[in-house]
Design a protein around this motif. Structure first.
Motif, PDB file in Angstrom:
ATOM      1  N   ALA A  76      72.041 -25.812  42.224  1.00  0.00           N
ATOM      2  CA  ALA A  76      71.195 -24.749  41.676  1.00  0.00           C
ATOM      3  C   ALA A  76      69.890 -24.628  42.451  1.00  0.00           C
ATOM      4  O   ALA A  76      69.373 -23.524  42.669  1.00  0.00           O
ATOM      5  N   TRP A  77      69.345 -25.772  42.882  1.00  0.00           N
ATOM      6  CA  TRP A  77      68.106 -25.750  43.671  1.00  0.00           C
ATOM      7  C   TRP A  77      68.283 -24.977  44.969  1.00  0.00           C
ATOM      8  O   TRP A  77      67.398 -24.246  45.397  1.00  0.00           O
ATOM      9  N   ASP A  78      69.457 -25.117  45.591  1.00  0.00           N
ATOM     10  CA  ASP A  78      69.714 -24.425  46.855  1.00  0.00           C
ATOM     11  C   ASP A  78      70.163 -22.981  46.633  1.00  0.00           C
ATOM     12  O   ASP A  78      69.699 -22.071  47.319  1.00  0.00           O
ATOM     13  N   GLU A  79      71.064 -22.748  45.688  1.00  0.00           N
ATOM     14  CA  GLU A  79      71.624 -21.415  45.495  1.00  0.00           C
ATOM     15  C   GLU A  79      70.576 -20.423  45.016  1.00  0.00           C
ATOM     16  O   GLU A  79      70.557 -19.272  45.454  1.00  0.00           O
ATOM     17  N   ALA A 261      72.190 -25.760  34.659  1.00  0.00           N
ATOM     18  CA  ALA A 261      71.199 -26.644  35.277  1.00  0.00           C
ATOM     19  C   ALA A 261      69.873 -25.922  35.471  1.00  0.00           C
ATOM     20  O   ALA A 261      68.799 -26.493  35.223  1.00  0.00           O
ATOM     21  N   MET A 262      69.934 -24.668  35.887  1.00  0.00           N
ATOM     22  CA  MET A 262      68.704 -23.896  36.043  1.00  0.00           C
ATOM     23  C   MET A 262      68.035 -23.657  34.686  1.00  0.00           C
ATOM     24  O   MET A 262      66.808 -23.703  34.572  1.00  0.00           O
ATOM     25  N   ALA A 263      68.845 -23.418  33.649  1.00  0.00           N
ATOM     26  CA  ALA A 263      68.280 -23.233  32.313  1.00  0.00           C
ATOM     27  C   ALA A 263      67.598 -24.505  31.828  1.00  0.00           C
ATOM     28  O   ALA A 263      66.541 -24.452  31.186  1.00  0.00           O
ATOM     29  N   VAL A 264      68.165 -25.674  32.136  1.00  0.00           N
ATOM     30  CA  VAL A 264      67.550 -26.939  31.749  1.00  0.00           C
ATOM     31  C   VAL A 264      66.224 -27.125  32.475  1.00  0.00           C
ATOM     32  O   VAL A 264      65.243 -27.597  31.890  1.00  0.00           O
ATOM     33  N   ILE A 265      66.169 -26.751  33.748  1.00  0.00           N
ATOM     34  CA  ILE A 265      64.911 -26.865  34.503  1.00  0.00           C
ATOM     35  C   ILE A 265      63.832 -25.983  33.882  1.00  0.00           C
ATOM     36  O   ILE A 265      62.682 -26.405  33.697  1.00  0.00           O
ATOM     37  N   TYR A 266      64.199 -24.750  33.531  1.00  0.00           N
ATOM     38  CA  TYR A 266      63.225 -23.843  32.922  1.00  0.00           C
ATOM     39  C   TYR A 266      62.779 -24.364  31.552  1.00  0.00           C
ATOM     40  O   TYR A 266      61.576 -24.353  31.232  1.00  0.00           O
TER      41      TYR A 266
END
Length: 296
Positions: A76-79, A261-266
């Motif tokens: 997710a960090w890269d995409e 994963a992106m939702a968890v980061i946010y």
């Protein structure tokens, strides 16, 4: 012959059994607590499912994933180019917080210390962007910004977020200023201090808690603002919440675990900001107002 009145016998202290009986006799209390518990259980279930999915390798028709991995966070960090998105989010937030304080604190001082016709109407105008859904004024605001070539860039995102942020600072700082005794300012003026000196050297140190509270609350609001940012952001000026929306709309193309994963980061970023806000912001100070004593 004097008559003496006997005081009524004191009630024995209520025991835990008595309190349980009183609660059991109130069916409405059980309904309210049931609704609250049901809401939080559903919320916990949704958050837990997203968190587990972000670490799961495969998850189809089973209670738990087949295995666990942290590779989805790296993907997710890269995409989604999360480093650039987080940098843009921080830049927009810092600019909005700084400009809101520069505009809002002097305006709040004027509203707290001055009485003039139409003051209540001005407070009502400042309340509207906070009470109204952002989409109701966001569409015409975005139209104006696109007309002048400001939307689609970071400047348009910052200007759009200032519309609710400046009134938020004003309404937050006004009670803080009203709690300061105006005789302190009068004493400073009697010693020869001008308005600028009084504001910078006398009031500003006293207003540091209020300024910090306003800054943190505006920061949380800006990071979580979706509507205004979505309407005015371009490809290079998307904040994290807008990028999360676009990633969700592309969930059929990208793996669901990567989107989770992106939702968890946010969500983690918002939780950190909320914890910091609750650490430094006292909610009672946001509503307490002190009336000035009449001068003799």
């Amino acid at each position: 012959m004097a008559t003496t009145t006997q005081a009524p016998p004191a009630r024995p202290p209520a025991t835990s059994t008595d309190r349980r009986r009183r609660i059991a006799a109130r069916p409405a209390a059980w309904i309210v607590w049931g609704v609250v518990i049901f809401f939080f259980l559903n919320l916990l279930g949704v958050v837990a499912s997203v968190l587990v999915s972000s670490f799961g390798q495969r998850w189809f028709d089973t209670w738990l994933p087949d295995g666990y991995t942290t590779s989805w966070y790296a993907r997710a960090w890269d995409e989604f180019a999360l480093l650039q998105v987080i940098v843009v989010t921080l830049e927009v937030s810092v600019l909005v917080v700084g400009l809101s304080l520069v505009i809002g604190v002097p305006a709040a001082y004027a509203l707290a210390r001055r009485s003039f016709p139409g003051k209540r109407l001005i407070f009502l105008v400042f309340l509207l962007p906070i009470l109204m859904p952002p989409i109701t004024y966001g569409i015409p605001l975005a139209t104006v910004l696109y007309k002048f070539g400001l939307a689609g860039h970071m400047s348009g995102v910052v200007l759009a977020n200032l519309v609710p942020s400046v009134p938020f600072v004003i309404l937050t700082m006004t009670p803080f200023i009203e709690q300061i005794d105006p005789r302190i300012e009068s004493a400073a003026r009697m010693c020869g201090a001008g308005l600028r000196t009084v504001f910078l050297r006398v009031l500003t140190p006293l207003l540091v808690p209020g300024i910090l509270a306003s800054a943190i609350l505006v920061l949380v609001r800006t990071v979580g603002m979706f509507e205004l940012t979505f309407l005015t952001a371009g490809p290079d000026s998307q904040t994290l919440v807008v990028a999360l929306y676009y990633s969700m709309s592309a969930s059929g193309i990208r793996a669901q675990q990567s989107v989770d994963a992106m939702a968890v980061i946010y969500t983690s970023m918002m939780l950190v900001l909320l914890v910091v806000a609750l650490r430094y912001v006292n909610p009672t100070q946001l509503v307490a107002q002190v009336k000035d004593e009449p001068e003799h």
